[in-house]
Write a protein that holds these residues in place. Sequence first.
Motif, PDB file in Angstrom:
ATOM      1  N   LEU A 157      -9.287  13.275   8.060  1.00 31.92           N
ATOM      2  CA  LEU A 157      -9.623  12.659   9.342  1.00 31.92           C
ATOM      3  C   LEU A 157     -10.517  13.615  10.118  1.00 31.92           C
ATOM      4  O   LEU A 157     -10.255  14.823  10.135  1.00 31.92           O
ATOM      5  CB  LEU A 157      -8.354  12.425  10.158  1.00 31.92           C
ATOM      6  CG  LEU A 157      -7.553  11.144   9.956  1.00 31.92           C
ATOM      7  CD1 LEU A 157      -6.352  11.157  10.901  1.00 31.92           C
ATOM      8  CD2 LEU A 157      -8.390   9.917  10.222  1.00 31.92           C
TER       9      LEU A 157
ATOM     10  N   ARG B 234      -9.077   5.565   0.349  1.00 32.01           N
ATOM     11  CA  ARG B 234      -7.857   6.006  -0.334  1.00 32.01           C
ATOM     12  C   ARG B 234      -7.186   4.875  -1.091  1.00 32.01           C
ATOM     13  O   ARG B 234      -6.473   5.106  -2.062  1.00 32.01           O
ATOM     14  CB  ARG B 234      -6.868   6.578   0.699  1.00 32.01           C
ATOM     15  CG  ARG B 234      -7.297   7.925   1.213  1.00 32.01           C
ATOM     16  CD  ARG B 234      -6.285   8.481   2.195  1.00 32.01           C
ATOM     17  NE  ARG B 234      -6.702   9.808   2.626  1.00 32.01           N
ATOM     18  CZ  ARG B 234      -6.095  10.499   3.567  1.00 32.01           C
ATOM     19  NH1 ARG B 234      -5.044   9.998   4.174  1.00 32.01           N
ATOM     20  NH2 ARG B 234      -6.525  11.692   3.899  1.00 32.01           N
TER      21      ARG B 234
ATOM     22  N   ALA C 135      -3.512  12.698  -1.298  1.00 31.58           N
ATOM     23  CA  ALA C 135      -4.399  12.229  -0.224  1.00 31.58           C
ATOM     24  C   ALA C 135      -5.797  12.813  -0.407  1.00 31.58           C
ATOM     25  O   ALA C 135      -5.945  14.023  -0.600  1.00 31.58           O
ATOM     26  CB  ALA C 135      -3.824  12.639   1.123  1.00 31.58           C
ATOM     27  N   ARG C 136      -6.805  11.959  -0.381  1.00 34.14           N
ATOM     28  CA  ARG C 136      -8.199  12.416  -0.457  1.00 34.14           C
ATOM     29  C   ARG C 136      -8.861  12.188   0.902  1.00 34.14           C
ATOM     30  O   ARG C 136      -8.428  11.350   1.669  1.00 34.14           O
ATOM     31  CB  ARG C 136      -8.963  11.634  -1.526  1.00 34.14           C
ATOM     32  CG  ARG C 136      -8.450  11.879  -2.938  1.00 34.14           C
ATOM     33  CD  ARG C 136      -9.237  11.051  -3.920  1.00 34.14           C
ATOM     34  NE  ARG C 136      -9.067   9.635  -3.671  1.00 34.14           N
ATOM     35  CZ  ARG C 136      -9.955   8.704  -4.042  1.00 34.14           C
ATOM     36  NH1 ARG C 136     -11.064   9.056  -4.647  1.00 34.14           N
ATOM     37  NH2 ARG C 136      -9.738   7.427  -3.801  1.00 34.14           N
TER      38      ARG C 136
ATOM     39  N   LYS D 199       0.830  -1.194   0.000  1.00 34.67           N
ATOM     40  CA  LYS D 199       0.000   0.000   0.000  1.00 34.67           C
ATOM     41  C   LYS D 199       0.875   1.258   0.000  1.00 34.67           C
ATOM     42  O   LYS D 199       0.641   2.188  -0.760  1.00 34.67           O
ATOM     43  CB  LYS D 199      -0.849  -0.015   1.277  1.00 34.67           C
ATOM     44  CG  LYS D 199      -2.304   0.239   1.072  1.00 34.67           C
ATOM     45  CD  LYS D 199      -3.003   0.247   2.401  1.00 34.67           C
ATOM     46  CE  LYS D 199      -3.238  -1.132   2.952  1.00 34.67           C
ATOM     47  NZ  LYS D 199      -3.954  -1.120   4.233  1.00 34.67           N
TER      48      LYS D 199
ATOM     49  N   ARG E  67     -10.709   6.405  10.558  1.00 33.23           N
ATOM     50  CA  ARG E  67      -9.450   6.083   9.859  1.00 33.23           C
ATOM     51  C   ARG E  67      -9.623   4.819   9.025  1.00 33.23           C
ATOM     52  O   ARG E  67      -9.181   4.742   7.870  1.00 33.23           O
ATOM     53  CB  ARG E  67      -8.320   5.878  10.869  1.00 33.23           C
ATOM     54  CG  ARG E  67      -7.018   5.568  10.175  1.00 33.23           C
ATOM     55  CD  ARG E  67      -5.988   4.986  11.095  1.00 33.23           C
ATOM     56  NE  ARG E  67      -6.412   3.722  11.670  1.00 33.23           N
ATOM     57  CZ  ARG E  67      -5.598   2.885  12.303  1.00 33.23           C
ATOM     58  NH1 ARG E  67      -4.333   3.212  12.456  1.00 33.23           N
ATOM     59  NH2 ARG E  67      -6.029   1.760  12.819  1.00 33.23           N
TER      60      ARG E  67
ATOM     61  N   VAL F 144      -8.864   4.890   5.056  1.00 36.12           N
ATOM     62  CA  VAL F 144      -7.777   4.132   4.419  1.00 36.12           C
ATOM     63  C   VAL F 144      -8.325   3.243   3.311  1.00 36.12           C
ATOM     64  O   VAL F 144      -7.652   2.999   2.307  1.00 36.12           O
ATOM     65  CB  VAL F 144      -6.960   3.293   5.436  1.00 36.12           C
ATOM     66  CG1 VAL F 144      -6.346   4.165   6.486  1.00 36.12           C
ATOM     67  CG2 VAL F 144      -7.783   2.194   6.057  1.00 36.12           C
TER      68      VAL F 144
END
Lengths: 498, 193
Positions: free
Chosen positions: A302, A321, A298-299, A289, A314, A318
């Motif tokens: 948090l 993403r 990063a889309r 990953k 999270r 994850v």
Amino acid sequence: MARTSSTSAAVVAFHLRRWDHAVGRWLFSLGFLPDRDASTLGRIYAYYTFLLGAFWLLASWGGVLTLTLQASRSAPQLQAAMRTALPTLFGLSAMGLAVLALARSPITLSAEDASYLAPCPVPRRSLALVRFVPSWLGALGFIVPLAGVASVLASGTPAHYLAAMAASVPLALGAQAFAWAIGLRRMGFASRARRMALWAPPFLLLAAIAFRVPFALAPGRWLTAVAIGGRVATGGLLAFAAGGVALLIAFASSYDLTLVTDESLRRSFLRSIAAGRRYSPAGAAQQKKAAALSRRRARFRLPSSSGTALLLARAAIVRLRYPASLWGTLRTAVVLIGGLDLAVLPTRGNAWLAWVLIVMLFPPSALAEDYAADARPFLRQFLPMSALRLAAVDALLPAAIVAAAGLVELLFIPLPAAGVLPAFLLLMALIAVSTVSQALREAGPDVVASRLPAPDLLSAAVGYGLFIWLGVAEHAVMAAAVVLLIAAAAMTSLLRPD
Amino acid sequence: MLLGRNGAGKSTLLRCLAGWQRIDRGSISLGGRPLREVQPHAGRPVLVPDTPSFYAELTAWEHLQLLGQLRGLRGWKDAADRLLEVFGLTAHKGAYPSSFSRGMQYKLALSIALLMQPRVLLLDEPFGPLDADSATALWHELERHARDGGAVLIAAHQMPEVVKPHRFLRLLDGHLEVGDKPDAERPLAPEGP
């Protein structure tokens, strides 16, 4: 000039020695060749096994031809279909080779090559041509036997298959050489746009095949003619091979060794991750990953929550993403729901043995994937919760996905309404046992409060053993669920309550 | 400052002190309590290893956010911003750590560790991957941490000039020698010929 030819000779000698070593190692590991220190009896045994293997290969080939002949004669329409399809099939095979050569560098360097060979002033053309030979032999390994089978299928007689196999040799040479030529050219462009432009030839070939352009189908038609005992287009076959080889020689030095090294090392890194999957499937997934995400933006963000809610957010982020991680969750769902089916549906014989093999090959590691990331000591020291709570919270989302998939499946299989709830409970118990054993696997020996050897394997064996005994063999679904939940609760004590 | 040859056991000692590795003999106590009884997130020494690990799917800033919020640290945002600024990572806070160089990864790990304000901070080879300015910035941060009551133990081969440790420990053949300055007779990193 003299220096270049002596360096080229050194490259060839180096690769011949390497292949000799590789072939010897493979044959030795398969028991076909004696090692240098073997006794006379050992050598005789090795040659005996080698002859046995060769005989087995020939007998298998004869069997394949016989079966093909029977199929062709019993269904004559197959002959006509094969004659029509063979030119297209060959064209598509050539396109496939080109796509493979474009998808990744045709030349791949090992880590040792990258360290010692790449920095040397090696003639790029020599290196490319030497590396091309085994790839062509590899393509022959598939194309030649297929040409033989296609000949028998298309003609309904074994009279022409040797000629078809012989004709496929220059065709495979031409197709593989064309593919390598554009693949090597791609590795000469640092610009993404120019590299993308080289994807045009295979797609143009596809369009030409779709529109039945004679030029695109000609090599396949030559092969078809030979396969059914027609005229051999020797000139065409040789011209096709010569054209491919000429293009390959022209582009053989057009690649950038730095780009090849860069791509090879990335692939080598991914291969090393794959090798580590046996020991830590979730840890290997984390590394893969990281390698993939390092090049993406990063889309999502948090939330400003805390505790369980933050860890759940999270878990969701994850997966958004890196959606590919959902494949792991799906695989875990298939494995566990497959086990559930063994318990709730009437099964025959020792089907559970196949399921145990599947669990060993594809452990339900998705349940502990997030925990594997948290359990690494540097990050773990900052997470203010016990290992047990952390493993449970981290497993919540994948477990919910598996449970939802299981519920959907339970609604579609022939199960009495009264059996749905116990079956669902059994699935939850399986999820619990799997989560604990996978968490123990990922937590590492320092976190596991046990001096038992391999507590993760032990807990998995006990948990799945109880499941197979009570659930699969006895079909005592409710009892199995309760016992498994108790066992899972007991196993959690192996996770140190820090 | 913990000194010793390659293979002397400096990193192993730090891992044992952080509770990452089981000890075969002896005991480790922290404030009179056995280390095993001290929870990892409640007073155990924090170790920054030479190759720290990160979450693959979280950015640099999100590492600080996740751990700051989970620990319920007040004012974590300002502290995190300051640490990223000190270590020159502000421009990269939205990137994944896997895209960082080794030095940047180490600086992120230092930022995370310092944000948590541990009582005892253990650093394994911190100056190796850092440039001169970052090494100076780190030393000033460690001095600040010490002024706030924290203790720092550094295992290192290289010691930039700005670094002025209060005490030197030398690990030799399994024994620890303590002094207030590096042994002048023996160089800091006595590596081979």
